[in-house]
Every structure is written in structure tokens, then in C-alpha cells.
Enzyme design. Structure first.
Site, PDB file in Angstrom:
ATOM      1  N   TYR A  55       0.780  -1.240   0.000  1.00  0.00           N
ATOM      2  CA  TYR A  55       0.000   0.000   0.000  1.00  0.00           C
ATOM      3  C   TYR A  55       0.810   1.289   0.000  1.00  0.00           C
ATOM      4  O   TYR A  55       0.270   2.340  -0.328  1.00  0.00           O
ATOM      5  CB  TYR A  55      -0.957   0.020   1.200  1.00  0.00           C
ATOM      6  CG  TYR A  55      -2.126  -0.901   0.989  1.00  0.00           C
ATOM      7  CD1 TYR A  55      -3.274  -0.462   0.345  1.00  0.00           C
ATOM      8  CD2 TYR A  55      -2.070  -2.233   1.404  1.00  0.00           C
ATOM      9  CE1 TYR A  55      -4.340  -1.312   0.122  1.00  0.00           C
ATOM     10  CE2 TYR A  55      -3.133  -3.092   1.184  1.00  0.00           C
ATOM     11  CZ  TYR A  55      -4.265  -2.624   0.546  1.00  0.00           C
ATOM     12  OH  TYR A  55      -5.320  -3.465   0.318  1.00  0.00           O
ATOM     13  N   GLY A  57       2.923   3.957  -1.503  1.00  0.00           N
ATOM     14  CA  GLY A  57       3.212   4.341  -2.878  1.00  0.00           C
ATOM     15  C   GLY A  57       1.914   4.362  -3.656  1.00  0.00           C
ATOM     16  O   GLY A  57       0.829   4.403  -3.088  1.00  0.00           O
ATOM     17  N   GLY A  59      -1.318   3.360  -5.585  1.00  0.00           N
ATOM     18  CA  GLY A  59      -2.244   2.230  -5.561  1.00  0.00           C
ATOM     19  C   GLY A  59      -2.184   1.460  -4.261  1.00  0.00           C
ATOM     20  O   GLY A  59      -1.718   1.948  -3.247  1.00  0.00           O
ATOM     21  N   HIS A  75      -4.077   5.229   5.351  1.00  0.00           N
ATOM     22  CA  HIS A  75      -3.891   6.524   4.691  1.00  0.00           C
ATOM     23  C   HIS A  75      -4.616   6.552   3.344  1.00  0.00           C
ATOM     24  O   HIS A  75      -5.307   7.526   3.021  1.00  0.00           O
ATOM     25  CB  HIS A  75      -2.393   6.797   4.520  1.00  0.00           C
ATOM     26  CG  HIS A  75      -2.083   8.145   3.987  1.00  0.00           C
ATOM     27  ND1 HIS A  75      -1.586   8.341   2.722  1.00  0.00           N
ATOM     28  CD2 HIS A  75      -2.189   9.380   4.551  1.00  0.00           C
ATOM     29  CE1 HIS A  75      -1.397   9.638   2.531  1.00  0.00           C
ATOM     30  NE2 HIS A  75      -1.751  10.296   3.624  1.00  0.00           N
ATOM     31  N   ASP A  76      -4.478   5.481   2.565  1.00  0.00           N
ATOM     32  CA  ASP A  76      -5.197   5.391   1.284  1.00  0.00           C
ATOM     33  C   ASP A  76      -6.704   5.495   1.500  1.00  0.00           C
ATOM     34  O   ASP A  76      -7.406   6.206   0.775  1.00  0.00           O
ATOM     35  CB  ASP A  76      -4.886   4.071   0.571  1.00  0.00           C
ATOM     36  CG  ASP A  76      -3.492   4.016  -0.029  1.00  0.00           C
ATOM     37  OD1 ASP A  76      -2.753   5.017   0.044  1.00  0.00           O
ATOM     38  OD2 ASP A  76      -3.139   2.942  -0.560  1.00  0.00           O
ATOM     39  N   ASP A 126      -2.797  12.859   6.685  1.00  0.00           N
ATOM     40  CA  ASP A 126      -1.339  12.832   6.589  1.00  0.00           C
ATOM     41  C   ASP A 126      -0.685  12.810   7.967  1.00  0.00           C
ATOM     42  O   ASP A 126       0.318  12.117   8.180  1.00  0.00           O
ATOM     43  CB  ASP A 126      -0.843  14.031   5.783  1.00  0.00           C
ATOM     44  CG  ASP A 126      -1.188  13.943   4.305  1.00  0.00           C
ATOM     45  OD1 ASP A 126      -1.704  12.895   3.861  1.00  0.00           O
ATOM     46  OD2 ASP A 126      -0.942  14.928   3.585  1.00  0.00           O
TER      47      ASP A 126
END
Length: 151
Positions: A55, A57, A59, A75-76, A126
Site C-alpha cells: 500500500y 506508494g 495504488g 492513509h489510502d 497525513d
């Protein structure tokens, strides 16, 4: 532009500046990199998270390989939630470009109260990720893995 490519471009720009501590810049991914730098000090420490696990980076899919990779999955998911907020509906409010205000002091990130609703949400995504990275061990074996077989 692909977020991972933007992160690498940011790394090159920061490298050219020759500084290990960069104040917040007017580009969101640099801001996120600076947050990571705040919580995990070291010259360009945030670059090592650009291609980690399933996860971290661009995608993400499958099962996170460890606690650190789970930070990136969360985070995604946080960015996905931000994109669904009415306050973040403009293209300029995308989590990948939205600028926000924050402070860094003694390895602690604080999102400022003057952020609008969208900026506050993204800043918090973030901030939580940066603190999660700091609390999670880094396993070199999970850097640049074959995501087709491990995720």
C-alpha cells in the site's frame, strides 16, 4: 501525474536543494514528505516509504504485509473518504494537491485551525499516517516487493 512519480520528482527537487530540513512547501506531497520527516527524522527519510509493501506508494491492494504497510492502507482509505466529502469536491481539493497548514515541533505534527474543512481532513490523514510511520518498524525485506505475488 502519478502520485509515486510526483513523490520521486519531489525527492529529486529536495535533493538538489541540499537541505535535510525543508520548511513546508506549496505542494501537498512535499508537505506530506515533510510531515514524515518531522516524525521520522533523517535526510529524505520519507523516500523509503514510496515503494513499501502493498500500500505504500501508488495504488494498493491485498493484505498489508506488516504494521507499517497497514499505516499506508489506512492513509489510502482516508484519502478515499476525503474525496467523498462535499467540501473536497473541487479538483483543487484533491488529497494529492490540496495545500494545508500545519506545525512540526519535537517530532509532533499539528494541523492548524485555519484550515478549511477539506484541508483539515486531508491534513489529519497525513498527520495520522506520519505518526503511524514513526511508531511502526521498517522492514527492508518489504521494500520494492513483487506486489503480484505478495499482495
Amino acid at each position: 501525474m502519478n502520485p509515486a512519480h510526483l513523490l520521486v520528482l519531489s525527492a529529486v527537487c529536495v535533493s538538489l536543494l541540499g537541505a535535510s530540513s525543508i520548511p513546508p512547501q506549496p505542494l501537498h506531497l512535499i508537505q506530506f514528505g515533510n510531515m514524515i520527516q518531522c516524525t521520522v527524522p533523517g535526510f529524505l527519510s520519507w523516500i523509503k516509504y514510496a515503494d513499501y509493501g502493498c500500500y505504500c506508494g501508488a495504488g494498493g491492494s491485498g493484505t498489508p504485509v506488516d504494521k507499517l504497510d497497514r499505516c499506508c492502507q489506512v492513509h489510502d482509505n482516508c484519502y478515499t473518504q476525503a474525496q467523498k466529502l462535499p467540501a473536497c469536491s473541487s479538483i483543487m481539493d484533491s488529497p494529492y494537491v490540496k495545500i494545508y497548514s500545519y506545525d512540526c515541533s519535537e517530532r509532533t505534527v499539528t494541523c492548524k485551525a485555519d484550515n478549511d474543512e477539506c484541508a483539515a481532513f486531508i491534513c489529519n490523514c497525513d498527520r495520522v499516517a506520519a505518526h503511524c510511520f514513526a511508531a511502526s518498524p521498517y522492514n527492508n525485506n518489504n521494500y520494492n516487493i513483487d506486489t503480484t505475488t505478495r499482495c
